[in-house]
Write a protein that holds these residues in place. Sequence first.
Motif, mmCIF file in Angstrom:
data_model
loop_
_atom_site.group_PDB
_atom_site.id
_atom_site.type_symbol
_atom_site.label_atom_id
_atom_site.label_comp_id
_atom_site.label_asym_id
_atom_site.label_seq_id
_atom_site.Cartn_x
_atom_site.Cartn_y
_atom_site.Cartn_z
ATOM 1 N N GLU A 230 -6.657 12.089 -11.888
ATOM 2 C CA GLU A 230 -7.206 12.651 -10.817
ATOM 3 C C GLU A 230 -7.945 11.356 -10.110
ATOM 4 O OE1 GLU A 230 -6.490 15.744 -9.564
ATOM 5 O OE2 GLU A 230 -7.961 15.439 -7.991
ATOM 6 N N GLY A 231 -7.487 11.454 -8.603
ATOM 7 C CA GLY A 231 -8.391 10.308 -8.052
ATOM 8 C C GLY A 231 -8.080 8.974 -8.094
ATOM 9 N N CYS A 232 -6.951 8.570 -8.731
ATOM 10 C CA CYS A 232 -6.644 7.283 -8.840
ATOM 11 C C CYS A 232 -5.354 6.969 -8.777
ATOM 12 C CB CYS A 232 -6.940 6.892 -10.308
ATOM 13 S SG CYS A 232 -6.981 5.046 -10.738
ATOM 14 N N MET A 233 -4.871 6.056 -8.067
ATOM 15 C CA MET A 233 -3.244 5.851 -7.618
ATOM 16 C C MET A 233 -3.124 4.419 -7.482
ATOM 17 S SD MET A 233 -1.724 7.015 -3.991
ATOM 18 C CE MET A 233 0.072 6.433 -3.835
ATOM 19 N N HIS A 234 -1.789 3.923 -8.007
ATOM 20 C CA HIS A 234 -1.420 2.497 -7.678
ATOM 21 C C HIS A 234 -1.044 2.546 -5.927
ATOM 22 C CE1 HIS A 234 -1.931 -0.013 -10.871
ATOM 23 N NE2 HIS A 234 -1.238 0.653 -11.858
ATOM 24 N N ALA A 235 -1.929 2.678 -5.253
ATOM 25 C CA ALA A 235 -1.491 2.642 -3.663
ATOM 26 C C ALA A 235 -1.308 1.348 -3.027
ATOM 27 C CB ALA A 235 -2.947 3.674 -3.001
ATOM 28 N N CYS A 236 -1.466 0.240 -3.826
ATOM 29 C CA CYS A 236 -1.229 -1.048 -3.322
ATOM 30 C C CYS A 236 -0.226 -1.673 -4.022
ATOM 31 C CB CYS A 236 -2.410 -1.872 -3.545
ATOM 32 S SG CYS A 236 -2.505 -3.377 -2.454
ATOM 33 N N GLY A 237 0.430 -1.036 -5.010
ATOM 34 C CA GLY A 237 1.662 -1.422 -5.525
ATOM 35 C C GLY A 237 1.627 -2.261 -6.864
ATOM 36 N N HIS A 238 0.541 -2.435 -7.233
ATOM 37 C CA HIS A 238 0.182 -3.580 -8.349
ATOM 38 C C HIS A 238 1.038 -2.910 -9.588
ATOM 39 C CE1 HIS A 238 -3.886 -4.739 -6.379
ATOM 40 N NE2 HIS A 238 -2.858 -4.897 -5.600
ATOM 41 N N ASP A 239 1.414 -1.460 -9.646
ATOM 42 C CA ASP A 239 2.201 -1.195 -10.822
ATOM 43 C C ASP A 239 3.691 -2.021 -10.644
ATOM 44 O OD1 ASP A 239 2.591 -0.010 -8.453
ATOM 45 O OD2 ASP A 239 3.580 1.926 -9.220
ATOM 46 N N THR A 240 4.035 -2.213 -9.596
ATOM 47 C CA THR A 240 5.486 -2.921 -9.572
ATOM 48 C C THR A 240 5.158 -4.302 -9.853
ATOM 49 O OG1 THR A 240 4.797 -3.767 -6.890
ATOM 50 C CG2 THR A 240 6.041 -1.409 -7.562
ATOM 51 N N HIS A 241 3.936 -4.940 -9.515
ATOM 52 C CA HIS A 241 3.576 -6.353 -9.856
ATOM 53 C C HIS A 241 3.886 -6.551 -11.222
ATOM 54 C CE1 HIS A 241 1.051 -6.645 -5.739
ATOM 55 N NE2 HIS A 241 2.519 -6.622 -5.622
#
Length: 394
Positions: free
Chosen positions: A95-106
Amino acid sequence: MDIRKRVEEIEGELIAMRRDFHRHPENSWEEVRTQQKIIERLEMLGIPCCKAAKTGVLATIKGSHASGPVIGLRADIDALAVSEESGVDFCSEEEGCMHACGHDTHISILLAAAEILNEMKEELNVTVRLIFQPAEEYIADCGAPYMNREPLVQECERLVALHIWSKLESGYASLRYGPVMAAADTFDLWIKGQGGHGALPHQTIDPVVAGAELVNALQKVVSREVDPLDPAVISITSFQAGTSANVIPDSAHLMGTARTFNTELRERFPEMIDRIAQGVAASTRTEIRLDYHRGPRPTINDRACTDTGLRAAKEVFGEDHLVEFPLQMSGEDFSLYDNPKCLMLLGGGDPDESLRYAQHNPHFIIREEALKLGVEYFVRYVAEYSKEHAPEGK
Ligand code: NI
């Protein structure tokens, strides 16, 4: 080794890893599960690694002929305090937390590149250091300076990074010489007046009017004092004052950000902002205090690092898919490493421009076919760099 073929073989795994990290984002300095998953993966691949910079990881792939230098590949690993609205079926479960800058892809791109580089180590004249860095997003106390102090990072002759970019179409990339990301400083302006009845303004010193004047006056710094050919931004992003319709408050608080690529101009920002604040203070009888906070400096791509990167990127994307994406006023703590470096923007955007949501937007989405290109770039970069350090006569 046929690099492209090998990347394609592990693409399924790459995307599965990415989706797992996407489901379980963690805020800056809280990347405990992420750190654990990275270590598990590296151990499974037989790549020696250790925890570093609190919630980060460092790992080493020693080339068999590694009399040559150490090259660092860096991925940032943290997520943002954003509630996901992207609608993907591997949505954030936090809740209230997201990989919204794409660091999961990095993270997943670097793990996949590690797997292939480890298989290639017999051929490598260099040693590869993998840098999984926490807390890129936390401007006030970001992760790069902690990693930068690690001897394993300091010994790297150069650092290479990429950032997935949602506004650049998937299949394209941008790698340029010189500045790529801006310095991103922030500031607070505290305005002290004297509150009173809204009907009796003459008996007060009104911090709201002073604040309004200050917001306007600050627009003149960039428009009247900065060379129009020199990109710069000063934005007021928060104005807080008062709680009632009939009371003039005692104080007001403004927050903002100041950005530029020009280091000299950046040095002058605090003086410029304070001079204008003191002018407004004098004319409105308020007291105004500036607290200026230095964020990351501009990210400047080193020439030699970029030369190698361009050779690698041409093979991956093709010359016609390497573009000069407009300079970004976003900041990046990659700039805070002392090593020579280069940062590439990896296109991850939809072909339909209306579906390209900006970084940090709750609808932020990445085309996953871009990930394998990121992996191939890292691998080819190291291969090119290794060639530059081939022993005499080879
Ligand atoms: Ni980012």
